[in-house]
Design an enzyme around this catalytic site. Structure first.
Site, short mmCIF file in Angstrom:
data_model
loop_
_atom_site.label_atom_id
_atom_site.label_comp_id
_atom_site.label_asym_id
_atom_site.label_seq_id
_atom_site.Cartn_x
_atom_site.Cartn_y
_atom_site.Cartn_z
N ILE A 133 0.84 -1.21 0.00
CA ILE A 133 0.00 0.00 0.00
C ILE A 133 0.88 1.26 0.00
O ILE A 133 0.56 2.25 -0.67
CB ILE A 133 -0.96 -0.02 1.21
CG1 ILE A 133 -1.92 -1.22 1.09
CG2 ILE A 133 -1.75 1.28 1.32
CD1 ILE A 133 -2.83 -1.45 2.29
N ASP A 165 11.46 3.01 5.14
CA ASP A 165 11.15 1.57 5.14
C ASP A 165 12.38 0.81 5.62
O ASP A 165 13.51 1.21 5.33
CB ASP A 165 10.78 1.09 3.73
CG ASP A 165 9.85 -0.10 3.77
OD1 ASP A 165 8.69 0.03 3.32
OD2 ASP A 165 10.28 -1.18 4.23
N LEU A 209 2.14 3.71 7.50
CA LEU A 209 1.72 2.42 6.97
C LEU A 209 2.67 1.29 7.36
O LEU A 209 2.35 0.12 7.16
CB LEU A 209 1.64 2.49 5.43
CG LEU A 209 0.81 3.64 4.84
CD1 LEU A 209 0.93 3.66 3.33
CD2 LEU A 209 -0.65 3.54 5.25
N ALA A 266 4.28 -1.58 9.21
CA ALA A 266 3.61 -2.48 10.17
C ALA A 266 4.07 -3.91 9.99
O ALA A 266 4.67 -4.26 8.97
CB ALA A 266 2.09 -2.42 9.95
N TYR A 273 -2.77 -8.80 16.19
CA TYR A 273 -2.75 -7.80 15.11
C TYR A 273 -3.91 -6.82 15.26
O TYR A 273 -3.74 -5.60 15.26
CB TYR A 273 -2.81 -8.53 13.76
CG TYR A 273 -2.92 -7.62 12.56
CD1 TYR A 273 -1.78 -7.08 11.97
CD2 TYR A 273 -4.17 -7.32 12.00
CE1 TYR A 273 -1.89 -6.25 10.86
CE2 TYR A 273 -4.28 -6.50 10.90
CZ TYR A 273 -3.14 -5.97 10.33
OH TYR A 273 -3.25 -5.14 9.24
N ASN A 304 -10.49 -5.91 2.61
CA ASN A 304 -9.54 -6.82 1.93
C ASN A 304 -8.93 -6.13 0.71
O ASN A 304 -9.52 -6.14 -0.36
CB ASN A 304 -10.25 -8.12 1.54
CG ASN A 304 -10.58 -8.98 2.76
OD1 ASN A 304 -11.38 -8.60 3.60
ND2 ASN A 304 -9.93 -10.12 2.88
N VAL A 348 -5.86 -13.70 -0.42
CA VAL A 348 -6.23 -14.79 -1.34
C VAL A 348 -6.02 -14.39 -2.81
O VAL A 348 -5.58 -15.22 -3.62
CB VAL A 348 -7.67 -15.25 -1.07
CG1 VAL A 348 -8.70 -14.16 -1.35
CG2 VAL A 348 -8.00 -16.49 -1.88
N ILE A 394 -9.48 -23.77 -3.22
CA ILE A 394 -10.53 -23.00 -2.55
C ILE A 394 -10.88 -23.70 -1.26
O ILE A 394 -11.25 -24.88 -1.27
CB ILE A 394 -11.79 -22.87 -3.44
CG1 ILE A 394 -11.45 -22.06 -4.70
CG2 ILE A 394 -12.94 -22.24 -2.67
CD1 ILE A 394 -12.62 -21.97 -5.69
N ARG A 412 -11.09 -23.42 6.15
CA ARG A 412 -10.07 -23.18 7.18
C ARG A 412 -10.73 -22.97 8.53
O ARG A 412 -11.75 -22.29 8.63
CB ARG A 412 -9.30 -21.92 6.84
CG ARG A 412 -8.15 -22.16 5.93
CD ARG A 412 -7.46 -20.83 5.69
NE ARG A 412 -6.29 -21.00 4.87
CZ ARG A 412 -5.60 -20.00 4.36
NH1 ARG A 412 -5.96 -18.76 4.58
NH2 ARG A 412 -4.54 -20.23 3.62
#
Ligand code: UD1
Length: 311
Positions: A13, A32, A79, A81, A147, A176, A191, A207, A274
């Site tokens: 991001i 960074d 950002l 993290a 988290y 997401n 995913v 899947i 899952r």
């Protein structure tokens, strides 16, 4: 034009946010430590004379204070993290350092040197596994991972700093996010990044469950635009807002787009769902519109097609 400090600038991001800031004419200092970010994500940005990249750890004492003192940004977009929920469970101390201590240091540096705004990467993970959909900002905050706990704690740190010093704190609760440069390295990566890599390599995807589970998938281009707006638009006040589309997309919908582009790749295989997986997640996007003037614009299908083209 403004001066913006972006932490985690080499990340997924962060690099898109940096690109959009530069395109809008801002001066950017990227920070960074390359723990999960990649210099290659900033290939275009590094060609700009308005961009400087500093290799440093935001969670180390003195780093942010020194950089903010020197660069004097109008806003910080924080950002950097530990981005993996799974890793936060395996290493809670590291999660605490990278996702809470780092925010404290960002807030302290901003206060010490009169930075006007902080934009923060929060997460829908602060809502836990609620089944009360769509999720708006009043939904109870019940994180179920270190988290999510850390993201919620960071929001508190930033709102307290805003109260005490008059800076504006904007907390973006991302749903997401997907798009180019997202790392598919772990089985717990997003995913769509995993599917993109598998299809590119000619391998069938797996899947988990029946594929009818849905998520509020949002393009990283929209997310970067929300960051730019929050950091630069005049007259914005402190607050938290979901950054989502308000539209549900199932895994079967996602697979359909990939399969159409890669007809030679074998059909997906299905495996048991899952453990702990939520079936549906969907955000309510209205507050971001009211407070930031942000509305997600990129349809999931076209963002998937773009991802496939750059794959
Ligand atoms: C997100 C987090 C996850 C965390 C969970 C609960 C990310 C990328 N994931 O998961 O770490 O545990 O919230 O807070 O932030 N799937 C497949 N095949 C694959 C990979 C995934 O079918 O190869 C399925 C998953 O089982 C899930 C869906 O795809 O049903 C989406 O998975 P994911 O991208 O990990 O997002 P979340 O489930 O929202």
């Amino acid at each position: 034009m403004g001066k913006i400090l972006v932490t985690g600038a080499a990340g997924f991001i962060g690099s898109h946010t940096t690109d959009q800031l530069l395109a809008a004419g801002h001066e950017v200092l990227g920070v960074d430590n390359f723990r999960t970010g990649h210099r290659s994500n900033l290939e275009a940005a590094l060609r700009s004379t308005c961009f400087r990249l500093e290799e440093a750890d935001v969670s180390a004492a003195g780093v942010m204070d020194g950089l903010v003192k020197e660069f004097r940004p109008d806003a910080i977009i924080h950002l950097a993290a530990l981005v993996s929920v799974q890793e936060s469970i395996q290493d809670p101390d590291l999660n605490q350092r990278l996702n809470v201590t780092a925010t404290e240091l960002v807030a302290a540096a901003a206060r010490a040197h009169g930075v006007g705004r902080i934009v923060f990467a929060s997460s829908a993970a602060i809502y836990g596994d609620t089944t009360d959909l769509p999720i708006d900002e009043e939904t109870p905050k019940q994180p179920i991972s270190p988290y999510g706990e850390a993201k919620l704690a960071s929001e508190g740190i930033l709102f307290a700093a805003a109260e005490q010093s008059g800076l504006t704190a904007r907390c973006h609760r991302y749903f997401n996010v997907f798009g180019p440069r997202q790392d598919p390295a772990s089985p717990y990566s997003g995913v769509i990044s995993i599917f993109a890599r598998r299809y590119r390599d000619g391998k069938p995807v797996t899947i988990y469950g029946d594929g009818k589970q849905t998520r509020d998938f949002i393009s990283v281009h929209d997310v970067a635009r929300a960051n730019v707006l929050a950091a630069t638009r005049p007259g914005i006040v402190s607050g938290a807002a979901n950054i989502c589309t308000g539209r549900a997309t199932s895994l079967l919908d996602v697979v359909r787009v990939f399969a159409a582009h890669y007809p030679a790749v074998p059909a997906p295989s299905f495996a048991e769902a899952r453990k702990g997986d939520i079936i549906h997640s969907l955000g309510w996007p209205v507050r971001a519109k009211e407070q930031l003037g942000f509305v997600a614009e990129v349809p999931v299908e076209s963002a998937l097609s773009e991802l496939i083209k750059t794959n």
